[in-house]
Design a protein around this motif. Structure first.
Motif, short mmCIF file in Angstrom:
data_model
loop_
_atom_site.label_atom_id
_atom_site.label_comp_id
_atom_site.label_asym_id
_atom_site.label_seq_id
_atom_site.Cartn_x
_atom_site.Cartn_y
_atom_site.Cartn_z
N ARG A 71 53.54 -22.09 -9.19
CA ARG A 71 54.21 -22.44 -10.44
C ARG A 71 55.25 -23.52 -10.18
NH1 ARG A 71 58.54 -19.41 -12.58
NH2 ARG A 71 58.03 -17.77 -11.09
N ASN A 72 55.94 -23.42 -9.08
CA ASN A 72 56.93 -24.41 -8.65
C ASN A 72 57.25 -24.14 -7.19
OD1 ASN A 72 58.81 -22.27 -8.51
ND2 ASN A 72 59.66 -22.73 -10.52
N TYR A 73 58.08 -24.95 -6.62
CA TYR A 73 58.56 -24.71 -5.26
C TYR A 73 59.75 -25.62 -5.00
CZ TYR A 73 55.30 -28.64 -4.44
OH TYR A 73 54.60 -29.81 -4.53
N ILE A 74 60.48 -25.33 -3.93
CA ILE A 74 61.57 -26.19 -3.50
C ILE A 74 61.19 -26.77 -2.15
CG2 ILE A 74 63.99 -26.28 -2.77
CD1 ILE A 74 64.64 -24.26 -4.90
N ILE A 75 61.25 -28.08 -2.06
CA ILE A 75 60.74 -28.80 -0.89
C ILE A 75 61.79 -29.78 -0.38
CG2 ILE A 75 59.69 -30.61 -2.33
CD1 ILE A 75 57.35 -30.69 -0.35
N ARG A 76 61.78 -30.02 0.91
CA ARG A 76 62.66 -31.04 1.47
C ARG A 76 61.93 -31.76 2.59
NH1 ARG A 76 65.94 -29.71 6.21
NH2 ARG A 76 65.19 -27.77 7.14
N ARG A 77 62.45 -32.92 2.97
CA ARG A 77 61.86 -33.62 4.10
C ARG A 77 62.17 -32.83 5.36
NH1 ARG A 77 63.96 -38.47 3.23
NH2 ARG A 77 65.51 -38.34 4.90
N GLU A 84 56.97 -35.74 6.99
CA GLU A 84 56.43 -34.42 6.66
C GLU A 84 57.42 -33.66 5.79
OE1 GLU A 84 55.42 -32.79 10.61
OE2 GLU A 84 53.42 -32.63 9.78
N SER A 85 56.88 -32.76 5.00
CA SER A 85 57.73 -31.96 4.13
C SER A 85 57.77 -30.51 4.60
CB SER A 85 57.21 -32.03 2.69
OG SER A 85 55.88 -31.50 2.62
N HIS A 86 58.82 -29.83 4.19
CA HIS A 86 58.98 -28.42 4.49
C HIS A 86 59.28 -27.71 3.19
CE1 HIS A 86 60.15 -24.77 6.66
NE2 HIS A 86 61.18 -24.70 5.84
N ILE A 87 58.38 -26.80 2.78
CA ILE A 87 58.60 -26.05 1.54
C ILE A 87 59.42 -24.81 1.88
CG2 ILE A 87 57.50 -24.82 -0.36
CD1 ILE A 87 55.09 -26.66 -0.02
N ILE A 88 60.54 -24.64 1.19
CA ILE A 88 61.44 -23.52 1.47
C ILE A 88 60.92 -22.23 0.85
CG2 ILE A 88 63.78 -22.66 1.10
CD1 ILE A 88 64.71 -25.60 1.20
N ALA A 89 60.45 -22.30 -0.38
CA ALA A 89 59.92 -21.11 -1.06
C ALA A 89 59.18 -21.56 -2.32
CB ALA A 89 61.03 -20.13 -1.41
N ALA A 90 58.35 -20.67 -2.87
CA ALA A 90 57.54 -21.01 -4.04
C ALA A 90 57.67 -19.93 -5.11
CB ALA A 90 56.07 -21.18 -3.63
N ASN A 91 57.27 -20.31 -6.33
CA ASN A 91 57.22 -19.39 -7.48
C ASN A 91 58.57 -18.73 -7.74
OD1 ASN A 91 54.38 -19.87 -7.84
ND2 ASN A 91 54.00 -18.54 -6.09
N ILE A 92 59.57 -19.58 -7.97
CA ILE A 92 60.96 -19.15 -8.11
C ILE A 92 61.38 -19.21 -9.57
CG2 ILE A 92 63.33 -19.67 -7.37
CD1 ILE A 92 61.81 -21.39 -5.11
N ASP A 93 62.08 -18.18 -10.03
CA ASP A 93 62.62 -18.19 -11.39
C ASP A 93 63.94 -18.94 -11.47
OD1 ASP A 93 60.55 -16.60 -12.51
OD2 ASP A 93 61.47 -14.81 -11.68
N ARG A 94 64.73 -18.86 -10.42
CA ARG A 94 66.03 -19.53 -10.41
C ARG A 94 66.48 -19.72 -8.96
NH1 ARG A 94 70.00 -20.30 -13.97
NH2 ARG A 94 68.91 -19.04 -15.51
N ALA A 95 67.23 -20.81 -8.75
CA ALA A 95 67.88 -21.01 -7.44
C ALA A 95 69.37 -20.84 -7.61
CB ALA A 95 67.57 -22.41 -6.90
N ILE A 111 74.73 -31.21 -2.06
CA ILE A 111 74.60 -30.51 -3.34
C ILE A 111 73.68 -31.30 -4.28
CG2 ILE A 111 75.84 -29.69 -5.39
CD1 ILE A 111 78.35 -29.42 -3.58
N ASP A 112 73.94 -32.60 -4.39
CA ASP A 112 73.20 -33.41 -5.35
C ASP A 112 71.73 -33.57 -4.97
OD1 ASP A 112 75.51 -33.66 -6.81
OD2 ASP A 112 76.12 -35.54 -5.85
N ARG A 113 71.43 -33.65 -3.68
CA ARG A 113 70.03 -33.73 -3.25
C ARG A 113 69.29 -32.42 -3.58
NH1 ARG A 113 68.54 -37.58 0.69
NH2 ARG A 113 70.17 -39.11 1.08
N PHE A 114 69.96 -31.31 -3.36
CA PHE A 114 69.33 -30.02 -3.70
C PHE A 114 69.08 -29.94 -5.20
CE2 PHE A 114 69.28 -25.55 -4.83
CZ PHE A 114 68.51 -24.98 -3.84
N LEU A 115 70.05 -30.35 -6.00
CA LEU A 115 69.90 -30.29 -7.45
C LEU A 115 68.78 -31.22 -7.94
CD1 LEU A 115 73.67 -30.28 -8.57
CD2 LEU A 115 72.12 -28.32 -8.39
N GLY A 240 70.57 -30.49 6.37
CA GLY A 240 70.37 -31.67 5.54
C GLY A 240 69.27 -31.42 4.53
N PHE A 241 69.21 -32.30 3.54
CA PHE A 241 68.21 -32.10 2.50
C PHE A 241 67.62 -33.44 2.11
CE2 PHE A 241 66.14 -30.44 -1.19
CZ PHE A 241 66.00 -29.08 -0.92
N GLY A 242 66.59 -33.88 2.86
CA GLY A 242 65.95 -35.16 2.56
C GLY A 242 64.97 -35.02 1.40
#
Length: 309
Positions: A71-77, A84-95, A111-115, A240-242
């Motif tokens: 449904r969704n996921y949070i990803i970073r470089r 390459e990317s690294h997915i932190i978690a998937a199918n999240i209702d809220r962070a 903070i702003d990269r995460f947002l 870090g959050f690329g």
């Protein structure tokens, strides 16, 4: 015992995965070889929060055969030198993004990269301003922080595991939902998780006094069931959050305050960097949009351009 089953990945260690079945059992699983060969750019093809189908082998060990659509996921470089990317978690209702103004200080750019990433993948975010007992000693800094992020449209909750501030409010947010808890090392994520859900077995580390940076205490993301019926995903401390897979021309779409201002720009394809008649730049100059947020936008354009090709 049914040989085939479906479930949710609640822990991923890189080679083994704990899967919570629909019956509430936890089955240790490995990944079927061909899943790795589908051209997935991510360093981790199966992640916490994934809904999967699996089957038990002759030894009763689960083998993940299929990942259901996310449904969704949070990803970073994966790193500063990697595409390459690294997915932190998937199918999240809220962070929930836990940040601190003191001991240690969370960088605004992090903070702003995460947002931005959460906006791009449609994950609602609430910012938790941690260690509120320490932050209370500098109310002006707290007020300034809240003005920046509440002004951008993000809820900010002041929290403290020491005084209990904000804890009940967070528990209400978590009820019946799958929530990701993220933040830099040392901001107190594991302590907060244990305060929100007493008895939660999350390892807690200490701050290195020499560097005022937290030691990594959580090695892998883990999903914990909550007494409220929801789930909390505790993540490793992120240094870090690329950004990845976000086009330069689309970046401003993921700053809510810029999205509100952009229709007033003279040019429909304004980049909000150098064009005359730019409503975003005018708002920054007038103090109506935080300079720190605009500065983060410019840095993301500049530093990440080489990774978007």
């Amino acid at each position: 015992m049914e040989r085939q089953f479906t479930g949710v990945v609640v822990r991923a260690t890189g080679s083994w995965y704990d899967v919570r079945t629909e019956e509430g059992d936890t089955v240790k699983c490995r990944i079927r070889g061909r899943l790795r060969l589908k051209g997935v750019r991510s360093t981790n093809p199966v992640v916490v929060g994934d809904r999967i189908t699996a089957e038990r082998d002759e030894d009763g060990v689960g083998v993940i055969a299929e990942i259901m659509p996310r449904r969704n996921y949070i990803i970073r470089r994966a790193s500063n030198l990697s595409k390459e990317s690294h997915i932190i978690a998937a199918n999240i209702d809220r962070a929930l993004l836990l940040v601190t103004l003191f001991a240690p200080t969370t960088a605004p750019e992090f903070i702003d990269r995460f947002l931005v990433t959460c906006e791009a993948y449609r994950v609602p975010v609430t910012i938790l301003l941690g260690k509120a007992d320490l932050a209370a000693e500098d109310p002006e800094a707290v007020a300034q922080f809240k003005a920046v992020y509440e002004g951008a449209g993000y809820p900010v909750i002041e929290v403290s595991s020491v005084t209990g501030a904000g804890i009940e409010e967070i528990r209400t947010l978590l009820e019946g939902h799958t929530t990701l808890l993220a933040g830099n090392s040392g901001v107190g994520k594991s302590t907060l998780a244990g305060t929100i859900e007493p008895g939660l077995d999350v390892r807690v580390g200490s701050i290195s006094e020499s560097h005022l940076k937290g030691r990594h205490t959580t090695t892998f993301s883990t999903m914990y069931p909550l007494s409220s019926g929801g789930f909390l995903i505790d993540t490793p401390g992120i240094k870090g959050f690329g950004l990845i897979d976000i086009e330069e021309a689309e970046l401003w779409h993921y700053f809510p305050e810029m999205m509100q201002l952009a229709p007033q720009c003279r040019y429909y394809n304004c980049t909000h960097v150098h064009e005359p008649g730019c409503a975003v730049r005018a708002a920054v100059e007038a103090g109506e949009m935080a300079w720190s947020r605009y500065e983060s936008y410019l840095k993301m354009l500049d530093e990440d351009e080489k990774y978007r090709k």
